[in-house]
Design a protein around this motif. Structure first.
Motif, PDB file in Angstrom:
ATOM      1  N   ASN A  63       0.833  -1.211   0.000  1.00 13.29           N
ATOM      2  CA  ASN A  63       0.000   0.000   0.000  1.00 13.29           C
ATOM      3  C   ASN A  63       0.863   1.255   0.000  1.00 13.29           C
ATOM      4  OD1 ASN A  63      -2.340  -1.540   0.086  1.00 13.29           O
ATOM      5  ND2 ASN A  63      -2.357  -1.588   2.297  1.00 13.29           N
ATOM      6  N   ALA A  64       1.972   1.211   0.691  1.00 12.55           N
ATOM      7  CA  ALA A  64       2.878   2.360   0.708  1.00 12.55           C
ATOM      8  C   ALA A  64       3.659   2.454  -0.590  1.00 12.55           C
ATOM      9  CB  ALA A  64       3.838   2.252   1.888  1.00 12.55           C
ATOM     10  N   ALA A  65       3.817   1.329  -1.279  1.00 14.58           N
ATOM     11  CA  ALA A  65       4.556   1.319  -2.541  1.00 14.58           C
ATOM     12  C   ALA A  65       3.765   1.950  -3.678  1.00 14.58           C
ATOM     13  CB  ALA A  65       4.940  -0.114  -2.907  1.00 14.58           C
ATOM     14  N   THR A  66       2.461   1.992  -3.568  1.00 15.95           N
ATOM     15  CA  THR A  66       1.621   2.487  -4.671  1.00 15.95           C
ATOM     16  C   THR A  66       1.939   3.928  -5.061  1.00 15.95           C
ATOM     17  OG1 THR A  66      -0.121   0.940  -4.084  1.00 15.95           O
ATOM     18  CG2 THR A  66      -0.751   2.816  -5.441  1.00 15.95           C
ATOM     19  N   PRO A  67       1.960   4.895  -4.125  1.00 14.43           N
ATOM     20  CA  PRO A  67       2.287   6.261  -4.546  1.00 14.43           C
ATOM     21  C   PRO A  67       3.697   6.369  -5.117  1.00 14.43           C
ATOM     22  CG  PRO A  67       1.765   6.211  -2.183  1.00 14.43           C
ATOM     23  CD  PRO A  67       1.615   4.838  -2.705  1.00 14.43           C
ATOM     24  N   LEU A  68       4.614   5.561  -4.597  1.00 14.06           N
ATOM     25  CA  LEU A  68       5.986   5.570  -5.118  1.00 14.06           C
ATOM     26  C   LEU A  68       6.026   5.000  -6.530  1.00 14.06           C
ATOM     27  CD1 LEU A  68       7.610   4.252  -1.845  1.00 14.06           C
ATOM     28  CD2 LEU A  68       7.736   6.598  -2.709  1.00 14.06           C
ATOM     29  N   GLY A  69       5.216   3.987  -6.782  1.00 14.59           N
ATOM     30  CA  GLY A  69       5.130   3.406  -8.120  1.00 14.59           C
ATOM     31  C   GLY A  69       4.550   4.386  -9.119  1.00 14.59           C
ATOM     32  N   ILE A  70       3.553   5.144  -8.691  1.00 16.68           N
ATOM     33  CA  ILE A  70       2.949   6.159  -9.569  1.00 16.68           C
ATOM     34  C   ILE A  70       3.985   7.227  -9.908  1.00 16.68           C
ATOM     35  CG2 ILE A  70       1.228   8.005  -9.668  1.00 16.68           C
ATOM     36  CD1 ILE A  70      -0.590   6.126  -7.967  1.00 16.68           C
ATOM     37  N   LYS A  71       4.739   7.653  -8.897  1.00 18.85           N
ATOM     38  CA  LYS A  71       5.778   8.659  -9.131  1.00 18.85           C
ATOM     39  C   LYS A  71       6.848   8.120 -10.080  1.00 18.85           C
ATOM     40  CE  LYS A  71       9.044  11.702  -6.840  1.00 18.85           C
ATOM     41  NZ  LYS A  71       9.692  12.098  -5.608  1.00 18.85           N
ATOM     42  N   ALA A  72       7.246   6.860  -9.891  1.00 20.87           N
ATOM     43  CA  ALA A  72       8.254   6.257 -10.766  1.00 20.87           C
ATOM     44  C   ALA A  72       7.758   6.197 -12.206  1.00 20.87           C
ATOM     45  CB  ALA A  72       8.612   4.854 -10.274  1.00 20.87           C
ATOM     46  N   MET A  73       6.501   5.843 -12.395  1.00 24.74           N
ATOM     47  CA  MET A  73       5.954   5.779 -13.756  1.00 24.74           C
ATOM     48  C   MET A  73       5.888   7.170 -14.382  1.00 24.74           C
ATOM     49  SD  MET A  73       5.509   2.739 -14.773  1.00 24.74           S
ATOM     50  CE  MET A  73       4.292   2.657 -16.050  1.00 24.74           C
ATOM     51  N   GLN A  74       5.554   8.178 -13.593  1.00 24.12           N
ATOM     52  CA  GLN A  74       5.543   9.546 -14.118  1.00 24.12           C
ATOM     53  C   GLN A  74       6.943   9.974 -14.524  1.00 24.12           C
ATOM     54  OE1 GLN A  74       3.740  11.496 -10.745  1.00 24.12           O
ATOM     55  NE2 GLN A  74       1.684  11.359 -11.609  1.00 24.12           N
ATOM     56  N   GLU A  75       7.926   9.626 -13.704  1.00 25.09           N
ATOM     57  CA  GLU A  75       9.311   9.974 -14.037  1.00 25.09           C
ATOM     58  C   GLU A  75       9.793   9.206 -15.268  1.00 25.09           C
ATOM     59  OE1 GLU A  75      10.982  12.366 -12.794  1.00 25.09           O
ATOM     60  OE2 GLU A  75       9.820  12.821 -11.007  1.00 25.09           O
ATOM     61  N   LEU A  76       9.411   7.939 -15.384  1.00 25.96           N
ATOM     62  CA  LEU A  76       9.779   7.159 -16.563  1.00 25.96           C
ATOM     63  C   LEU A  76       9.096   7.712 -17.809  1.00 25.96           C
ATOM     64  CD1 LEU A  76       9.721   3.515 -15.160  1.00 25.96           C
ATOM     65  CD2 LEU A  76      11.716   4.764 -15.996  1.00 25.96           C
ATOM     66  N   ASP A  77       7.876   8.195 -17.649  1.00 22.64           N
ATOM     67  CA  ASP A  77       7.156   8.771 -18.785  1.00 22.64           C
ATOM     68  C   ASP A  77       7.821  10.061 -19.263  1.00 22.64           C
ATOM     69  OD1 ASP A  77       5.010   8.609 -20.669  1.00 22.64           O
ATOM     70  OD2 ASP A  77       4.040  10.265 -19.601  1.00 22.64           O
ATOM     71  N   ALA A  78       8.499  10.760 -18.346  1.00 23.60           N
ATOM     72  CA  ALA A  78       9.213  11.981 -18.747  1.00 23.60           C
ATOM     73  C   ALA A  78      10.335  11.658 -19.736  1.00 23.60           C
ATOM     74  CB  ALA A  78       9.783  12.681 -17.517  1.00 23.60           C
ATOM     75  N   LEU A  79      10.871  10.436 -19.662  1.00 21.46           N
ATOM     76  CA  LEU A  79      11.914  10.003 -20.592  1.00 21.46           C
ATOM     77  C   LEU A  79      11.347   9.438 -21.900  1.00 21.46           C
ATOM     78  CD1 LEU A  79      14.223   8.084 -18.092  1.00 21.46           C
ATOM     79  CD2 LEU A  79      14.667  10.321 -19.127  1.00 21.46           C
ATOM     80  N   ASN A  80      10.060   9.224 -21.924  1.00 24.59           N
ATOM     81  CA  ASN A  80       9.406   8.569 -23.051  1.00 24.59           C
ATOM     82  C   ASN A  80       9.304   9.515 -24.248  1.00 24.59           C
ATOM     83  OD1 ASN A  80       7.856   6.983 -24.709  1.00 24.59           O
ATOM     84  ND2 ASN A  80       6.172   6.728 -23.260  1.00 24.59           N
ATOM     85  N   PRO A  81       9.905   9.168 -25.382  1.00 18.18           N
ATOM     86  CA  PRO A  81       9.811  10.038 -26.558  1.00 18.18           C
ATOM     87  C   PRO A  81       8.411  10.025 -27.188  1.00 18.18           C
ATOM     88  CG  PRO A  81      11.065   8.067 -27.079  1.00 18.18           C
ATOM     89  CD  PRO A  81      10.760   8.024 -25.616  1.00 18.18           C
ATOM     90  N   GLU A  82       7.674   8.943 -26.990  1.00 12.87           N
ATOM     91  CA  GLU A  82       6.316   8.826 -27.537  1.00 12.87           C
ATOM     92  C   GLU A  82       5.330   8.795 -26.381  1.00 12.87           C
ATOM     93  OE1 GLU A  82       5.794   5.699 -30.417  1.00 12.87           O
ATOM     94  OE2 GLU A  82       7.946   5.711 -30.823  1.00 12.87           O
ATOM     95  N   LYS A  83       4.853   9.960 -25.983  1.00 13.50           N
ATOM     96  CA  LYS A  83       3.917  10.044 -24.856  1.00 13.50           C
ATOM     97  C   LYS A  83       2.665   9.223 -25.176  1.00 13.50           C
ATOM     98  CE  LYS A  83       6.500  13.041 -22.727  1.00 13.50           C
ATOM     99  NZ  LYS A  83       7.586  12.469 -22.029  1.00 13.50           N
ATOM    100  N   GLY A  84       2.145   8.570 -24.146  1.00 13.53           N
ATOM    101  CA  GLY A  84       0.943   7.773 -24.327  1.00 13.53           C
ATOM    102  C   GLY A  84       1.228   6.324 -24.698  1.00 13.53           C
ATOM    103  N   THR A  85       2.496   5.975 -24.859  1.00 14.34           N
ATOM    104  CA  THR A  85       2.869   4.588 -25.113  1.00 14.34           C
ATOM    105  C   THR A  85       3.712   4.091 -23.939  1.00 14.34           C
ATOM    106  OG1 THR A  85       4.892   5.204 -26.298  1.00 14.34           O
ATOM    107  CG2 THR A  85       2.893   4.906 -27.622  1.00 14.34           C
TER     108      THR A  85
END
Length: 191
Positions: free
Chosen positions: A104-126
């Motif tokens: 349960n505590a990992a969930t907000p951290l996982g969301i943050k990690a995915m947002q940070e990984l998406d910042a590196l994503n050249p094709e947003k939405g994939t």
């Protein structure tokens, strides 16, 4: 999903009426609600403590030292993520929270990690391969010490609540390794 719950509750009420167990049904609903609130408060306490610890780790800079210890493993799994990127810290915290059974505590951290990984994503939405690897690791949730499960078992009066440690470790490690092997195999087959 709401429709499924509505059907299940309606069928239960009708069944309880026809079998003459309406009073027991009503009593069990209130006991279940009471138990749900108690468990929720118990888990809220665990999540709050862990979120406080992660905040202290972040503010003190200790998370970067911990991330440095995990850097060889994380860098191997996430080859396209720069070593100093904020997603490394978020993923490390997420993995640590899962290691200690605090999903349960990992969930907000996982969301943050995915947002940070998406910042590196050249094709947003994939979804990138690194995002898939993180999702697999997060979902498999390798648990070294499942504090939440041990706490729940202890609260229900189990004689040896820590007996689940080894089976949980073996099961989660096996599932994570199998899922990663399948993901990497699919990557090779479907480039």
């Amino acid at each position: 999903m709401n429709a499924v719950w509505l059907v299940m509750i309606s069928v239960s009420i009708v069944f309880a009426m026809f079998t003459g167990n309406l009073e027991a049904f009503t009593k069990s609903i209130f006991e279940g609600a009471k138990s749900a609130v108690e468990i929720s408060l118990f888990l809220l306490g665990i999540v709050s403590v862990w979120m406080g610890i992660t905040r202290i780790l972040e503010d003190s800079g200790l998370i970067y030292r911990i991330a440095h210890l995990f850097k060889p493993l994380v860098s191997r799994l996430f080859r396209n993520v720069p070593d100093d990127h904020p997603s490394i810290s978020a993923m490390t915290l997420n993995i640590l929270a899962n290691l200690f059974g605090l999903g349960n505590a990992a969930t907000p951290l996982g969301i943050k990690a995915m947002q940070e990984l998406d910042a590196l994503n050249p094709e947003k939405g994939t979804v990138t391969f690194e995002m898939m690897v993180f999702i697999v690791l997060n979902t498999a949730s390798i648990q070294l010490i499942p504090f939440s499960v041990i706490g729940l078992l202890a609260s229900y009066g189990a004689k040896n609540p820590a007996a689940v440690v080894l089976p949980v470790l073996v099961a989660t490690l096996t599932s994570a390794l199998a899922a990663l092997a399948i993901l990497f195999a699919f990557r090779k087959v479907f480039k």
